[in-house]
Design a protein around this motif. Sequence first.
Motif, PDB file in Angstrom:
ATOM      1  N   SER A 104       4.315  10.534  -8.928  1.00  0.00           N
ATOM      2  CA  SER A 104       4.140  10.624 -10.385  1.00  0.00           C
ATOM      3  C   SER A 104       3.115  11.675 -10.778  1.00  0.00           C
ATOM      4  CB  SER A 104       3.709   9.269 -10.945  1.00  0.00           C
ATOM      5  OG  SER A 104       2.381   8.944 -10.539  1.00  0.00           O
ATOM      6  N   GLY A 105       2.322  12.156  -9.797  1.00  0.00           N
ATOM      7  CA  GLY A 105       1.279  13.124 -10.098  1.00  0.00           C
ATOM      8  C   GLY A 105      -0.051  12.479 -10.422  1.00  0.00           C
ATOM      9  N   ALA A 106      -0.123  11.140 -10.403  1.00  0.00           N
ATOM     10  CA  ALA A 106      -1.387  10.449 -10.654  1.00  0.00           C
ATOM     11  C   ALA A 106      -2.403  10.805  -9.562  1.00  0.00           C
ATOM     12  CB  ALA A 106      -1.173   8.944 -10.716  1.00  0.00           C
ATOM     13  N   ALA A 109       0.831  -1.204   0.000  1.00  0.00           N
ATOM     14  CA  ALA A 109       0.000   0.000   0.000  1.00  0.00           C
ATOM     15  C   ALA A 109       0.864   1.252   0.000  1.00  0.00           C
ATOM     16  CB  ALA A 109      -0.923  -0.002   1.216  1.00  0.00           C
ATOM     17  N   LEU A 110       1.934   1.234   0.808  1.00  0.00           N
ATOM     18  CA  LEU A 110       2.829   2.388   0.888  1.00  0.00           C
ATOM     19  C   LEU A 110       3.488   2.655  -0.465  1.00  0.00           C
ATOM     20  CD1 LEU A 110       4.298   4.512   2.647  1.00  0.00           C
ATOM     21  CD2 LEU A 110       6.022   2.765   3.128  1.00  0.00           C
ATOM     22  N   THR A 111       4.001   1.601  -1.086  1.00  0.00           N
ATOM     23  CA  THR A 111       4.655   1.752  -2.384  1.00  0.00           C
ATOM     24  C   THR A 111       3.687   2.292  -3.423  1.00  0.00           C
ATOM     25  OG1 THR A 111       6.202  -0.047  -1.932  1.00  0.00           O
ATOM     26  CG2 THR A 111       5.849   0.519  -4.236  1.00  0.00           C
ATOM     27  N   TYR A 112       2.476   1.755  -3.440  1.00  0.00           N
ATOM     28  CA  TYR A 112       1.476   2.161  -4.434  1.00  0.00           C
ATOM     29  C   TYR A 112       1.092   3.632  -4.273  1.00  0.00           C
ATOM     30  CZ  TYR A 112      -3.090   2.641  -6.673  1.00  0.00           C
ATOM     31  OH  TYR A 112      -4.144   3.092  -7.430  1.00  0.00           O
ATOM     32  N   VAL A 170      -3.730   0.104   4.504  1.00  0.00           N
ATOM     33  CA  VAL A 170      -3.800   1.382   3.786  1.00  0.00           C
ATOM     34  C   VAL A 170      -3.741   2.526   4.795  1.00  0.00           C
ATOM     35  CG1 VAL A 170      -5.190   2.865   2.292  1.00  0.00           C
ATOM     36  CG2 VAL A 170      -5.093   0.393   1.867  1.00  0.00           C
ATOM     37  N   ARG A 171      -4.451   2.384   5.909  1.00  0.00           N
ATOM     38  CA  ARG A 171      -4.432   3.416   6.959  1.00  0.00           C
ATOM     39  C   ARG A 171      -3.013   3.594   7.492  1.00  0.00           C
ATOM     40  NH1 ARG A 171      -7.841   1.150  10.243  1.00  0.00           N
ATOM     41  NH2 ARG A 171      -9.582   1.967   9.016  1.00  0.00           N
ATOM     42  N   GLU A 172      -2.295   2.486   7.700  1.00  0.00           N
ATOM     43  CA  GLU A 172      -0.916   2.565   8.192  1.00  0.00           C
ATOM     44  C   GLU A 172      -0.004   3.244   7.166  1.00  0.00           C
ATOM     45  OE1 GLU A 172      -0.062  -1.508   9.015  1.00  0.00           O
ATOM     46  OE2 GLU A 172      -1.043  -1.479  10.976  1.00  0.00           O
ATOM     47  N   ALA A 173      -0.245   2.959   5.891  1.00  0.00           N
ATOM     48  CA  ALA A 173       0.540   3.612   4.832  1.00  0.00           C
ATOM     49  C   ALA A 173       0.250   5.110   4.800  1.00  0.00           C
ATOM     50  CB  ALA A 173       0.212   2.983   3.478  1.00  0.00           C
ATOM     51  N   VAL A 177      -8.403   3.109  -2.196  1.00  0.00           N
ATOM     52  CA  VAL A 177      -7.082   2.506  -2.359  1.00  0.00           C
ATOM     53  C   VAL A 177      -7.131   1.029  -2.003  1.00  0.00           C
ATOM     54  CG1 VAL A 177      -4.704   2.492  -1.518  1.00  0.00           C
ATOM     55  CG2 VAL A 177      -5.848   4.671  -1.969  1.00  0.00           C
ATOM     56  N   ALA A 178      -7.823   0.691  -0.905  1.00  0.00           N
ATOM     57  CA  ALA A 178      -7.932  -0.713  -0.486  1.00  0.00           C
ATOM     58  C   ALA A 178      -8.607  -1.546  -1.568  1.00  0.00           C
ATOM     59  CB  ALA A 178      -8.712  -0.806   0.821  1.00  0.00           C
ATOM     60  N   GLU A 179      -9.639  -1.001  -2.181  1.00  0.00           N
ATOM     61  CA  GLU A 179     -10.337  -1.724  -3.251  1.00  0.00           C
ATOM     62  C   GLU A 179      -9.429  -1.916  -4.464  1.00  0.00           C
ATOM     63  OE1 GLU A 179     -14.440  -1.382  -5.917  1.00  0.00           O
ATOM     64  OE2 GLU A 179     -14.026   0.078  -4.334  1.00  0.00           O
ATOM     65  N   SER A 180      -8.657  -0.875  -4.807  1.00  0.00           N
ATOM     66  CA  SER A 180      -7.746  -0.970  -5.956  1.00  0.00           C
ATOM     67  C   SER A 180      -6.699  -2.058  -5.745  1.00  0.00           C
ATOM     68  CB  SER A 180      -7.037   0.366  -6.184  1.00  0.00           C
ATOM     69  OG  SER A 180      -7.950   1.381  -6.520  1.00  0.00           O
TER      70      SER A 180
END
Length: 219
Positions: A22-24, A12-15, A47-50, A36-39
Amino acid sequence: MANGRVGAKDRALTYVKKQVLSGAFAGGELISEGEVAESLNMSRTPVREAFLRLEAEGLLRLYPQRGALVVPVSPDEVRAVLEARLVLEQFAAGKVAASGRAGRDAVFAKMELHIGRQRAADVTVDPDEFLEADRAFHTVLVEAAANPILGSVYDSLRDRQMRMVGESVIQAPGRIETILSEHLEIAKTVQAGDAEGALAAVKRHLASTGRTLGMAIGS
């Protein structure tokens, strides 16, 4: 179970970090743990920790029950990073340009390789390769100056540098060809042993990045 959670948090952190750099995930955008979790097909906990980690790094600002705001790059940060890069990269360009021909040719070959990587990268599909190649191009020059303290300071700018380049590419679609042209100019002046030309080329390149982001530098 614990290892799985650590792996999920790292993923999750990397994503999320890549999306921000990247600006995405653009500055000022509100993103949610759920999206984010769904993706990533995972629970919200990693995800919360990230998000908490990225808030500590200054990339996100958390709002309970609402999500995470991607912290915009401030004009002061743009100026500070570009001015620091100008000092470091001009020093490196001048030192390498004044070195022997064999060394200059070796540096040129490496820089040309990363220009090729940038040219081959499809920014619309995967901006990470372009940004990594951009970073690698400049790092070749800085590392060739063989000053470990300078290299350490330059490395500390990594995330900010990549994010600014990512935003400049998104804001100006024609920016990619400009970057490639400016990189080639830097590489050629260094290879030719033209220290004055190399300093000027570095300054033009960083100044044009600044203009794309609405900031004048080096004046």
